[in-house]
Write a protein that holds these residues in place. Structure first.
Motif, PDB file in Angstrom:
ATOM      1  N   MET A   1      -7.344 -68.402-104.053  1.00 30.36           N
ATOM      2  CA  MET A   1      -6.994 -68.253-102.998  1.00 30.36           C
ATOM      3  C   MET A   1      -7.435 -68.033-101.480  1.00 30.36           C
ATOM      4  SD  MET A   1      -3.890 -66.763-102.832  1.00 30.36           S
ATOM      5  CE  MET A   1      -3.595 -65.250-103.499  1.00 30.36           C
ATOM      6  N   ILE A   4      -6.490 -70.976 -99.805  1.00 30.58           N
ATOM      7  CA  ILE A   4      -5.244 -71.185 -99.407  1.00 30.58           C
ATOM      8  C   ILE A   4      -5.048 -70.138 -98.058  1.00 30.58           C
ATOM      9  CG2 ILE A   4      -3.050 -70.528 -99.640  1.00 30.58           C
ATOM     10  CD1 ILE A   4      -3.096 -70.715-102.412  1.00 30.58           C
ATOM     11  N   ALA A   5      -6.094 -69.829 -98.077  1.00 29.01           N
ATOM     12  CA  ALA A   5      -5.607 -68.143 -96.592  1.00 29.01           C
ATOM     13  C   ALA A   5      -6.849 -68.864 -95.742  1.00 29.01           C
ATOM     14  CB  ALA A   5      -6.753 -66.891 -96.711  1.00 29.01           C
ATOM     15  N   ILE A   8      -4.163 -71.823 -94.323  1.00 35.89           N
ATOM     16  CA  ILE A   8      -2.873 -71.146 -93.393  1.00 35.89           C
ATOM     17  C   ILE A   8      -3.967 -70.971 -92.254  1.00 35.89           C
ATOM     18  CG2 ILE A   8      -2.319 -69.011 -92.958  1.00 35.89           C
ATOM     19  CD1 ILE A   8      -1.503 -69.273 -96.046  1.00 35.89           C
ATOM     20  N   ALA A   9      -5.169 -70.319 -91.947  1.00 36.16           N
ATOM     21  CA  ALA A   9      -5.913 -69.257 -90.526  1.00 36.16           C
ATOM     22  C   ALA A   9      -6.087 -70.942 -90.332  1.00 36.16           C
ATOM     23  CB  ALA A   9      -7.248 -68.721 -91.107  1.00 36.16           C
ATOM     24  N   LEU A  12      -2.782 -72.191 -88.840  1.00 40.03           N
ATOM     25  CA  LEU A  12      -2.427 -70.773 -87.280  1.00 40.03           C
ATOM     26  C   LEU A  12      -2.981 -71.959 -85.371  1.00 40.03           C
ATOM     27  CD1 LEU A  12      -1.649 -67.759 -89.049  1.00 40.03           C
ATOM     28  CD2 LEU A  12      -0.070 -69.032 -87.937  1.00 40.03           C
ATOM     29  N   THR A  13      -4.494 -72.186 -85.973  1.00 36.20           N
ATOM     30  CA  THR A  13      -5.111 -71.943 -85.440  1.00 36.20           C
ATOM     31  C   THR A  13      -4.675 -73.625 -84.182  1.00 36.20           C
ATOM     32  OG1 THR A  13      -7.233 -71.459 -86.649  1.00 36.20           O
ATOM     33  CG2 THR A  13      -7.824 -72.221 -84.457  1.00 36.20           C
ATOM     34  N   PRO A 136      34.143 -91.718 -78.741  1.00 37.24           N
ATOM     35  CA  PRO A 136      35.267 -90.591 -78.764  1.00 37.24           C
ATOM     36  C   PRO A 136      34.504 -89.152 -77.655  1.00 37.24           C
ATOM     37  CG  PRO A 136      33.641 -90.792 -80.962  1.00 37.24           C
ATOM     38  CD  PRO A 136      33.009 -91.493 -80.091  1.00 37.24           C
ATOM     39  N   ASP A 137      33.792 -88.566 -77.069  1.00 40.00           N
ATOM     40  CA  ASP A 137      33.863 -87.993 -76.180  1.00 40.00           C
ATOM     41  C   ASP A 137      34.680 -88.185 -74.753  1.00 40.00           C
ATOM     42  OD1 ASP A 137      31.747 -89.224 -75.713  1.00 40.00           O
ATOM     43  OD2 ASP A 137      30.404 -88.491 -74.663  1.00 40.00           O
ATOM     44  N   ASN A 139      36.714 -90.664 -75.375  1.00 37.34           N
ATOM     45  CA  ASN A 139      38.926 -90.790 -75.401  1.00 37.34           C
ATOM     46  C   ASN A 139      39.270 -89.284 -75.715  1.00 37.34           C
ATOM     47  OD1 ASN A 139      38.216 -93.245 -76.603  1.00 37.34           O
ATOM     48  ND2 ASN A 139      37.529 -92.822 -78.933  1.00 37.34           N
ATOM     49  N   ILE A 140      38.738 -88.264 -76.012  1.00 34.87           N
ATOM     50  CA  ILE A 140      38.971 -86.291 -76.656  1.00 34.87           C
ATOM     51  C   ILE A 140      39.527 -86.503 -74.987  1.00 34.87           C
ATOM     52  CG2 ILE A 140      37.983 -86.382 -78.553  1.00 34.87           C
ATOM     53  CD1 ILE A 140      36.621 -83.842 -76.889  1.00 34.87           C
ATOM     54  N   ALA A 141      38.091 -86.709 -73.775  1.00 36.55           N
ATOM     55  CA  ALA A 141      38.483 -86.393 -72.035  1.00 36.55           C
ATOM     56  C   ALA A 141      39.824 -87.446 -72.283  1.00 36.55           C
ATOM     57  CB  ALA A 141      37.663 -86.717 -71.924  1.00 36.55           C
TER      58      ALA A 141
END
Lengths: 257, 359
Positions: A1, A4-5, A8-9, A12-13, A136-137, A139-141
Motif C-alpha cells: 500500500m 502505491i502511495a 501516486i505522490a 503528482l510531483t 464539407p465545411d 460545402n455547407i457554406a
C-alpha cells in the motif's frame, strides 16, 4: 500500500513539474505560431460591428456599402531565410467578416523551429487543392464554384451596393475563383501572396496579417464598378484583373511573441 | 504530503464504490437502444456530421416516443391539434394553408415550415427569423403559443401526460424516469425530428449514379447555377451542398416596405429588417404555398418573382440583380427548365416513409 502511495505522490510531483515548465520556459527549439487577420479600408478598421454601416469611397470615386465579405486562403507557409526550409501549416482559412471567430488561424499541428522567416500563402486554392466538393465545411457554406466555370471553390465573395450616394444604387458581386477562358476551357486563378519582410521567430508568436479591402479596386487595375459590377464570375478579363489586384491587398502587421 | 496520499486513496476508494453502485442500478433500469441515424451516402461524403446535442443522444425509444407526441393531440389545450396538424407528412411536414390555424381558429402571419434535414442546420437557429436556438428549445414554443396549441402553461401539459396510462412508462424507457417534464417532452420530439431525413430525390439518385436527368432538368440546373441567369446557388446550395439551402438570412426582394421585420425584429439591427432564413428547395412539390407568408401558390409564381417581380429596399441582398427592371428576365424556356430541375429535388420516399408516419 505504501508503495502505491509513494507512486501516486511521485506522479503528482512530476506532473506539477512539467506543468511549470510549459507555463514559464521558452519552448527549446520549436515555437507555436498563430495568425490574426485584421481588415481595413485604407485607414478605416473594419469588423463585424461596423462593416455594413460604412459609406466607403473606392479609387474610381464610387461610394459603396458592403453587405458580405468571405474569402479563402490556404497553404500558409513560413520559409526559413537561412536554410530555405519551409514550414507549411495544415488546412485552410475561411474567413467571414461578419463572424469574428473566423479572423484568427491557430493551426493544430504547430512546431516551427526557431529562426528567421518570411511568410507566404495561397489566395484561394491552388489547382492541386481546388477539388470539387472535397471540403464539407466549405460545402455547407455553399462556397462551391459552379462546374460550368471550372468547379472547385470561390476564393472571394464580396457583395455590396455602389453609387449609394445617388438615386440609383446598384448591386455588385465581386466574386473570384477559377477563370473560364471559353466554354469548357479553364485557367487557374489563385495567387501566391509573399511578404518581403523577414522576421525572427524566437518564441511562440502571433503574426498579424492586414487585409486592405480597398486595394481590390485599386492596384494595378482601377476598378470601375459602373462597367464591372455583376455578373463577374464568367467574365475572364474581370477574373484576371482580380488575380492581379489581390497581390496588393495583404500586408504584414505586428508580430507579438 | 500525507494528507495528499490519504486524499488520493479516498478518491480511488470512492470511485470504485460508486462504480459498483452504478452496476446495481443499471440492472434495474431499462437501457434504451441507441438509434443509428440513416445518413444518405452523399451526405456523409459532402457534409459535416449532423448535430446531435450530447445531452440528448438518440435512442430507439426516444425517437418512437417523440413520434407519438408529434402526432398526439394531447399536446393541445382541448385535444384538437397536434404538431402534425400544421406539419403534415404529405406536405413535407409543412401546411398547405397559407397561415396555419391554431386551436381556436386564430392564425398568425407566417406560413408553416417544412421539417426536412433539420439535423444539418448547423447554426441551430430555427423559425423563419431564427429566434429559437436549438431544436429542443424550438419545441417549447408551439405548445403554449396562443395561435398554435394554446395551452395556458406547460405545467398543464405535464400534468396531462403524467396522468396518462401509457406515457409515464414510455418516458421511463426513453429517459430512465417516469416523471414527465417539458424538457423531456421536447427532447423526445427533437429526436424524432432529427430522423426526418430527405436524401432520395431523383436528383440524389442522379448524384449517386442511379438516375439520369432529362435534358430539361439538366438545362434547369444550368440556369440555377448560372450567375447570368438564375444565380440561385449562392443561397440555395448546389450539387455539392445537397441540403439545397445555406440556412442563412437574406432579403430576397419580396417587399419594398416590411410589415414583418423577420430577423431584424430578433436582432434589433435595422440591417436585418426583411431578412428570412433561406428554406430548403427539397420537396417543393409538396410544400406549397411558398415564402414566409405563403404569398406564392405555385413554383411559377416564385420563379416569376425572381425573374421580374423583385422589390427594392435598403436591405435587399446584392445577389438580387437588375432590381430596377424587377430581375434578370428569364426566358420562358429558362423558367420551364428551372422548374423541372427544382421538381427533381422532390423525394416521394420522404413523404411516404412509414417510419415517419403514426403507427
Amino acid at each position: 500500500m505504501k508503495k502505491i502511495a509513494t507512486l501516486i505522490a511521485l506522479f503528482l510531483t512530476l506532473t506539477a513539474c512539467s506543468e511549470d515548465a510549459d507555463d514559464n520556459a521558452v519552448a527549446e527549439t520549436n515555437a507555436s505560431v498563430s495568425f490574426k487577420f485584421t481588415h481595413n479600408w485604407n485607414d478605416q478598421l473594419l469588423d463585424s460591428s461596423n462593416f455594413e454601416n460604412l459609406d466607403l469611397t473606392n479609387e474610381n470615386g464610387e461610394v459603396i456599402n458592403i453587405d458580405r465579405i468571405r474569402y479563402l486562403i490556404s497553404r500558409i507557409e513560413l520559409i526559413n531565410t537561412d536554410n530555405n526550409l519551409s514550414y507549411v501549416f495544415d488546412g485552410y482559412k475561411f474567413t467571414d467578416l461578419s463572424n469574428e471567430d473566423t479572423y484568427d488561424f491557430s493551426p493544430e499541428t504547430n512546431a516551427v523551429p526557431l529562426g528567421n522567416y518570411q511568410l507566404k500563402f495561397i489566395w484561394g486554392f491552388n489547382e492541386q487543392d481546388n477539388i470539387n466538393g472535397a471540403y464539407p465545411d466549405l460545402n455547407i457554406a455553399s462556397w462551391n464554384w459552379p462546374d460550368m466555370l471550372g468547379g472547385g471553390y470561390h476564393f472571394l465573395q464580396f457583395d455590396g451596393m455602389y453609387n449609394v450616394n445617388t438615386t440609383n444604387p446598384a448591386p455588385f458581386n465581386y466574386h473570384n475563383g477559377t477563370a473560364r477562358v471559353s466554354e469548357g476551357v479553364f485557367e487557374q486563378n489563385f495567387a501566391t501572396i509573399t511578404f518581403s519582410e523577414s522576421f525572427t521567430i524566437s518564441n511562440n508568436a502571433t503574426i498579424e496579417v492586414k487585409m486592405n479591402i480597398a486595394q481590390f479596386f485599386t492596384n494595378p487595375n482601377t476598378w470601375d464598378l459602373n462597367v464591372l459590377d455583376t455578373p463577374l464570375m464568367p467574365n475572364y478579363t474581370a477574373q484576371k484583373m482580380m488575380q492581379e489586384n489581390v497581390l496588393s491587398v495583404f500586408s504584414l502587421g505586428e508580430i507579438i511573441q | 504530503m500525507k494528507y495528499w496520499i490519504t486524499y488520493c486513496l479516498l478518491t480511488i476508494i470512492i470511485c470504485s464504490c460508486s462504480k459498483s453502485e452504478d452496476t446495481i442500478n443499471n440492472n434495474d433500469a431499462y437501457v434504451p437502444i441507441p438509434y443509428q441515424l440513416e445518413v444518405p451516402q452523399h451526405f456523409d461524403q459532402l457534409l459535416i456530421d449532423p448535430i446531435i446535442p450530447f445531452d440528448n443522444p438518440m435512442t430507439e425509444e426516444g425517437v418512437s416516443l417523440g413520434k407519438r407526441l408529434f402526432y398526439d393531440r394531447i399536446l393541445s389545450v382541448d385535444n384538437t391539434k397536434a404538431c402534425a396538424s400544421c406539419h403534415m407528412p404529405q406536405n413535407g411536414f409543412s401546411d398547405s394553408n397559407k397561415f396555419s390555424i391554431g386551436v381556436s381558429g386564430n392564425f398568425g402571419n407566417r406560413n408553416s415550415m417544412p421539417l426536412i434535414n433539420l439535423a444539418w442546420n448547423f447554426d441551430d437557429k430555427y423559425f423563419w427569423d431564427g429566434r429559437a436556438l436549438g431544436l429542443e428549445h424550438q419545441a417549447l414554443e408551439p405548445v403554449t403559443n396562443p395561435i398554435e396549441l394554446e395551452n395556458p402553461s406547460w405545467s398543464d401539459v405535464e400534468d396531462r401526460l403524467n396522468n396518462h396510462p401509457e406515457y409515464p412508462n414510455l418516458f421511463n424507457q426513453a429517459f430512465g424516469t417516469s416523471t414527465i417534464t417539458k424538457d423531456l417532452v421536447t427532447k423526445a420530439i427533437a429526436q424524432f425530428e432529427r430522423t426526418l431525413i430527405s436524401g432520395n430525390s431523383k436528383f440524389d439518385k442522379f448524384l449517386n449514379g442511379g438516375a439520369t436527368l432529362t435534358a430539361q432538368e439538366q438545362e434547369g440546373l444550368n440556369v440555377f447555377m448560372d450567375e447570368e441567369r438564375g444565380d440561385c446557388f449562392h443561397c440555395h446550395g448546389n450539387p455539392n451542398n445537397p441540403l439545397w439551402t445555406d440556412n442563412q438570412f437574406h432579403n430576397n426582394g419580396l417587399d419594398a416596405t416590411f410589415t414583418d421585420l423577420g430577423l431584424g425584429a430578433v436582432t434589433g439591427n435595422p440591417n436585418d429588417n426583411g431578412k428570412f432564413r433561406s428554406p430548403t428547395l427539397r420537396n417543393l412539390a409538396y410544400t406549397a404555398p411558398y415564402m414566409h407568408d405563403g404569398r406564392f401558390l405555385t413554383l411559377d409564381d416564385v420563379i416569376e418573382h425572381y425573374s421580374s417581380g423583385l422589390q427594392n429596399s435598403s436591405t435587399i441582398d446584392p445577389l438580387m440583380k437588375k432590381v430596377e427592371q424587377g430581375g434578370v428576365q428569364l426566358s420562358e424556356e429558362d423558367k420551364n427548365n428551372l422548374k423541372a430541375f427544382l421538381l427533381s429535388l422532390s423525394d416521394p420516399s420522404f413523404i411516404n416513409n412509414p417510419a415517419f408516419l403514426p403507427q
